[in-house]
Design a protein around this motif. Sequence first.
Motif, PDB file in Angstrom:
ATOM      1  N   ARG A 177       0.993  -1.293   0.168  1.00  0.00           N
ATOM      2  CA  ARG A 177       0.133   0.106  -0.065  1.00  0.00           C
ATOM      3  C   ARG A 177       0.922   1.451   0.096  1.00  0.00           C
ATOM      4  O   ARG A 177       0.686   2.303  -0.665  1.00  0.00           O
ATOM      5  CB  ARG A 177      -0.986   0.035   1.161  1.00  0.00           C
ATOM      6  N   LEU A 178       1.868   1.011   0.682  1.00  0.00           N
ATOM      7  CA  LEU A 178       2.808   2.206   1.022  1.00  0.00           C
ATOM      8  C   LEU A 178       3.513   2.654  -0.519  1.00  0.00           C
ATOM      9  O   LEU A 178       3.632   3.649  -1.033  1.00  0.00           O
ATOM     10  CB  LEU A 178       3.894   2.229   1.996  1.00  0.00           C
ATOM     11  N   SER A 179       3.916   1.479  -1.056  1.00  0.00           N
ATOM     12  CA  SER A 179       4.634   1.556  -2.203  1.00  0.00           C
ATOM     13  C   SER A 179       3.756   2.052  -3.255  1.00  0.00           C
ATOM     14  O   SER A 179       4.051   3.023  -4.156  1.00  0.00           O
ATOM     15  CB  SER A 179       5.098   0.201  -2.752  1.00  0.00           C
ATOM     16  N   ALA A 180       2.393   1.624  -3.311  1.00  0.00           N
ATOM     17  CA  ALA A 180       1.418   2.241  -4.174  1.00  0.00           C
ATOM     18  C   ALA A 180       0.992   3.701  -3.970  1.00  0.00           C
ATOM     19  O   ALA A 180       1.083   4.286  -5.047  1.00  0.00           O
ATOM     20  CB  ALA A 180       0.137   1.343  -4.221  1.00  0.00           C
ATOM     21  N   VAL A 181       1.035   4.112  -2.821  1.00  0.00           N
ATOM     22  CA  VAL A 181       1.095   5.545  -2.555  1.00  0.00           C
ATOM     23  C   VAL A 181       2.128   6.491  -3.151  1.00  0.00           C
ATOM     24  O   VAL A 181       2.106   7.381  -3.592  1.00  0.00           O
ATOM     25  CB  VAL A 181       0.516   5.894  -0.965  1.00  0.00           C
TER      26      VAL A 181
END
Length: 186
Positions: A177-181
């Motif tokens: 999720r962090l990577s996507a953000v």
Amino acid sequence: MSILNFGFTSPGEFKKHIKAAAPLMERYLEEAGLIDAEWAKLLKSECAPKDIFGLDDSEMDALFQFGYQALEGGDLKSAELVFSKLCQLDSLDARFPFAMGAALQLQGCHGPAARLYLIALSLKATWVDVYVRLGECLLAAGEYEQAGGVLSVAEVLIDEGYGSEALKAQLENLLLRLSAVLGGSA
């Protein structure tokens, strides 16, 4: 302002507020009939409230289990109340702010939960869960850089064999999720 901000700019400012509030609190307790001279002596001697009330570790553990059962059963307000009282009774047990943080986080109160996780860490909590939950709160608050730092600590701990498979899967999900953000740069 970060959700990790406790509202004080320095330790000195915090101590100043505590010193100013202490006599008022003592007077309030005396006027309300909640404290007598013997209690005042015990409080001033820095006894933990659990000791003043005569609660032993097994009784504290039983109260903790009661709060944990409420948390698992979805009764978040009761869990929050139990863990809050436990924090007041023994402010040096890292389980209590961690558990209260979990109850608040499940209610969507990410800032207070994150601060409670920091308190648990300051009390030398050694569970990977604390880092994962703190990272989760920071991610929910949009504090991506801080979330990445905290989650990377959790990742190292899990790589060293700490934490369960379920926690590892949860951490991987948070990192995705962090990577996507961040557009793949995490």
